[in-house]
Motif scaffolding. Structure first.
Motif, PDB file in Angstrom:
ATOM      1  N   THR A  98      20.305  -5.367 -27.460  1.00 52.13           N
ATOM      2  CA  THR A  98      20.750  -4.064 -26.957  1.00 52.13           C
ATOM      3  C   THR A  98      19.629  -3.050 -26.783  1.00 52.13           C
ATOM      4  OG1 THR A  98      21.198  -3.191 -29.175  1.00 52.13           O
ATOM      5  CG2 THR A  98      22.972  -4.393 -28.080  1.00 52.13           C
ATOM      6  N   ASN A  99      18.565  -3.174 -27.562  1.00 51.52           N
ATOM      7  CA  ASN A  99      17.506  -2.144 -27.532  1.00 51.52           C
ATOM      8  C   ASN A  99      16.122  -2.775 -27.505  1.00 51.52           C
ATOM      9  OD1 ASN A  99      17.843  -3.076 -30.170  1.00 51.52           O
ATOM     10  ND2 ASN A  99      17.142  -1.147 -31.080  1.00 51.52           N
ATOM     11  N   ILE A 100      15.888  -3.590 -26.493  1.00 52.92           N
ATOM     12  CA  ILE A 100      14.614  -4.294 -26.360  1.00 52.92           C
ATOM     13  C   ILE A 100      13.441  -3.327 -26.277  1.00 52.92           C
ATOM     14  CG2 ILE A 100      14.478  -4.437 -23.834  1.00 52.92           C
ATOM     15  CD1 ILE A 100      14.015  -7.398 -26.221  1.00 52.92           C
ATOM     16  N   GLU A 101      13.726  -2.073 -25.918  1.00 52.14           N
ATOM     17  CA  GLU A 101      12.658  -1.073 -25.821  1.00 52.14           C
ATOM     18  C   GLU A 101      11.971  -0.838 -27.161  1.00 52.14           C
ATOM     19  OE1 GLU A 101      16.562   1.047 -26.509  1.00 52.14           O
ATOM     20  OE2 GLU A 101      15.832  -0.478 -25.083  1.00 52.14           O
ATOM     21  N   GLU A 102      12.664  -1.105 -28.271  1.00 58.00           N
ATOM     22  CA  GLU A 102      12.037  -0.937 -29.583  1.00 58.00           C
ATOM     23  C   GLU A 102      10.918  -1.963 -29.790  1.00 58.00           C
ATOM     24  OE1 GLU A 102      11.362   0.724 -33.416  1.00 58.00           O
ATOM     25  OE2 GLU A 102      12.151   1.433 -31.492  1.00 58.00           O
ATOM     26  N   ILE A 103      11.112  -3.168 -29.299  1.00 59.69           N
ATOM     27  CA  ILE A 103      10.060  -4.181 -29.367  1.00 59.69           C
ATOM     28  C   ILE A 103       8.882  -3.781 -28.502  1.00 59.69           C
ATOM     29  CG2 ILE A 103       9.509  -6.607 -28.934  1.00 59.69           C
ATOM     30  CD1 ILE A 103      11.335  -6.142 -31.329  1.00 59.69           C
ATOM     31  N   SER A 112       1.935  -6.882 -34.852  1.00 62.79           N
ATOM     32  CA  SER A 112       2.872  -7.995 -34.947  1.00 62.79           C
ATOM     33  C   SER A 112       4.115  -7.536 -35.697  1.00 62.79           C
ATOM     34  CB  SER A 112       2.228  -9.183 -35.662  1.00 62.79           C
ATOM     35  OG  SER A 112       1.240  -9.782 -34.854  1.00 62.79           O
ATOM     36  N   ILE A 113       5.177  -8.317 -35.571  1.00 62.53           N
ATOM     37  CA  ILE A 113       6.461  -7.923 -36.150  1.00 62.53           C
ATOM     38  C   ILE A 113       6.985  -9.017 -37.067  1.00 62.53           C
ATOM     39  CG2 ILE A 113       8.874  -7.361 -35.644  1.00 62.53           C
ATOM     40  CD1 ILE A 113       7.921  -6.344 -32.909  1.00 62.53           C
ATOM     41  N   ILE A 114       7.382  -8.619 -38.260  1.00 64.55           N
ATOM     42  CA  ILE A 114       8.173  -9.496 -39.122  1.00 64.55           C
ATOM     43  C   ILE A 114       9.631  -9.144 -38.879  1.00 64.55           C
ATOM     44  CG2 ILE A 114       8.807 -10.065 -41.490  1.00 64.55           C
ATOM     45  CD1 ILE A 114       5.929  -9.775 -42.271  1.00 64.55           C
ATOM     46  N   LEU A 115      10.360 -10.082 -38.299  1.00 67.27           N
ATOM     47  CA  LEU A 115      11.766  -9.867 -37.958  1.00 67.27           C
ATOM     48  C   LEU A 115      12.613 -10.454 -39.077  1.00 67.27           C
ATOM     49  CD1 LEU A 115      13.429  -8.676 -35.602  1.00 67.27           C
ATOM     50  CD2 LEU A 115      13.540 -10.981 -34.642  1.00 67.27           C
ATOM     51  N   VAL A 229      11.105  -5.287 -38.992  1.00 64.57           N
ATOM     52  CA  VAL A 229      12.320  -4.964 -38.247  1.00 64.57           C
ATOM     53  C   VAL A 229      13.472  -5.824 -38.764  1.00 64.57           C
ATOM     54  CG1 VAL A 229      13.423  -4.956 -35.965  1.00 64.57           C
ATOM     55  CG2 VAL A 229      10.997  -4.320 -36.188  1.00 64.57           C
ATOM     56  N   TYR A 230      14.627  -5.201 -38.937  1.00 66.47           N
ATOM     57  CA  TYR A 230      15.831  -5.942 -39.304  1.00 66.47           C
ATOM     58  C   TYR A 230      16.565  -6.342 -38.036  1.00 66.47           C
ATOM     59  CZ  TYR A 230      20.548  -6.878 -41.075  1.00 66.47           C
ATOM     60  OH  TYR A 230      21.770  -7.458 -41.361  1.00 66.47           O
ATOM     61  N   ILE A 248      12.540  -1.104 -39.928  1.00 65.46           N
ATOM     62  CA  ILE A 248      12.475  -0.707 -41.333  1.00 65.46           C
ATOM     63  C   ILE A 248      11.208   0.088 -41.593  1.00 65.46           C
ATOM     64  CG2 ILE A 248      12.290  -1.572 -43.706  1.00 65.46           C
ATOM     65  CD1 ILE A 248      14.045  -3.929 -42.864  1.00 65.46           C
ATOM     66  N   SER A 249      10.099  -0.375 -41.004  1.00 67.89           N
ATOM     67  CA  SER A 249       8.845   0.367 -41.138  1.00 67.89           C
ATOM     68  C   SER A 249       7.844  -0.116 -40.095  1.00 67.89           C
ATOM     69  CB  SER A 249       8.243   0.182 -42.533  1.00 67.89           C
ATOM     70  OG  SER A 249       7.006   0.865 -42.635  1.00 67.89           O
TER      71      SER A 249
END
Length: 301
Positions: A98-103, A112-115, A229-230, A248-249
């Motif tokens: 729904t909110n790919i803009e956050e990525i 990098s992102i820990i999902l 990110v959750y 999350i942060s």
């Protein structure tokens, strides 16, 4: 023997994956009848987990949740098989972000992102993320399958979407090397398992029960300055999911110790309380816990 088992089972899995969805879910219904009514797979564990977490609910409601859970679990297992042959278009239609803009925002920060994911709703089709042009390499941290041929199949399925599976024992080393080499990625981690009691570093209340929790995702984020990110997944209806990114942060080094871990479990707990039938109740999440009476950790076998 492992190759023989693979050669016998794989054609059946492939045929199931090719079924049109109406027929496909009829197969799931048949699997549910077998698993729930005939085999009774882990029914005792599921019942005890639900009674432990929801002591206020009457037995009739516990049984309703249990039955709905088994329907969902069978769907999710079959959907994993569907990944063998599902088209990109169908996958993207059924698992929507729904909110790919956050990525994209985090990508601009060159992080990098820990999902962080829970055993909730479904994470099997999250490969659809790679179809959104996110400019990240996708990695999944997983427990290696004992049969090497099925392990390769799991890797091949992820490879369709330029994804890579990393065994849990190699995760820290691989992620650290990627970061040092400037390889930015999204690392999917199912983070709500119960750690071995001797490795427990942090205990917290999860669904009103004090349990040990993994803190590895938080430690990696702090050590390597990765955003956390959750992945909030909702099951809209059979075969259709909606996923949202809840950051999350994006500056984990400044977060108090264990805040990231605690926030993840708070998000997950909220979803479980809202629709408990979509959580994976078959695993022994509460096998280690503190008793309120004597404040001692016990192991439930």
């Amino acid at each position: 023997m492992q190759l023989l088992v693979f050669r016998i089972v794989y054609p059946l899995l492939w045929l199931i994956s090719k079924l049109p969805f109406p027929v496909f879910y009829k197969v799931s219904d048949a699997v549910f009848f077998l698993v729930y009514h005939i085999i009774g797979y882990r029914k005792k564990v599921v019942t005890e987990n639900l009674q432990l977490v929801f002591p206020e609910k009457p037995s009739e409601e516990i049984n309703r949740i249990r039955k709905k859970f088994y329907h969902h679990m069978c769907d999710m297992f079959l959907e994993m098989i569907k990944s063998i042959s599902i088209s990109n278009e169908e996958l993207k239609r059924r698992f929507v972000f729904t909110n790919i803009e956050e990525i994209h925002r985090l990508r601009k920060m060159n992080k990098s992102i820990i999902l962080m994911c829970g055993h909730y709703a479904s994470y099997e089709w999250m490969n659809a993320l790679q179809l959104y042009g996110i400019n990240y390499r996708g990695f999944g941290i997983y427990k290696k399958v004992k049969n090497p041929y099925f392990d390769k199949l799991a890797k091949d399925i992820r490879g369709r979407y330029d994804g890579v599976l990393i065994p849990t024992v190699e995760a820290t080393k691989t992620i650290t090397a990627n970061e040092k080499n400037g390889i930015r990625g999204v690392y999917g981690m199912v983070a709500d398992q119960s750690p071995k009691i001797e490795r427990a570093k942090y205990w917290m209340d999860f669904l009103s029960i004090k349990v040990p929790v993994y803190t590895g995702s938080e430690k990696l984020a702090k050590d390597l300055d990765m955003a956390v990110v959750y992945l909030q997944v909702k099951k809209l209806k059979r075969g259709f999911y909606e996923a949202s990114f809840v950051t999350i942060s994006d500056n984990p080094k400044e977060e108090p110790e264990f805040k990231i871990t605690k926030t993840f479990f708070e998000h997950l707990e909220k979803q479980i309380k809202s629709s408990p039938q979509f959580y994976l109740w078959t695993h022994k999440r509460w096998k280690h816990r503190f008793l309120n009476t004597n404040n001692k950790a016990i192991v439930i076998d």
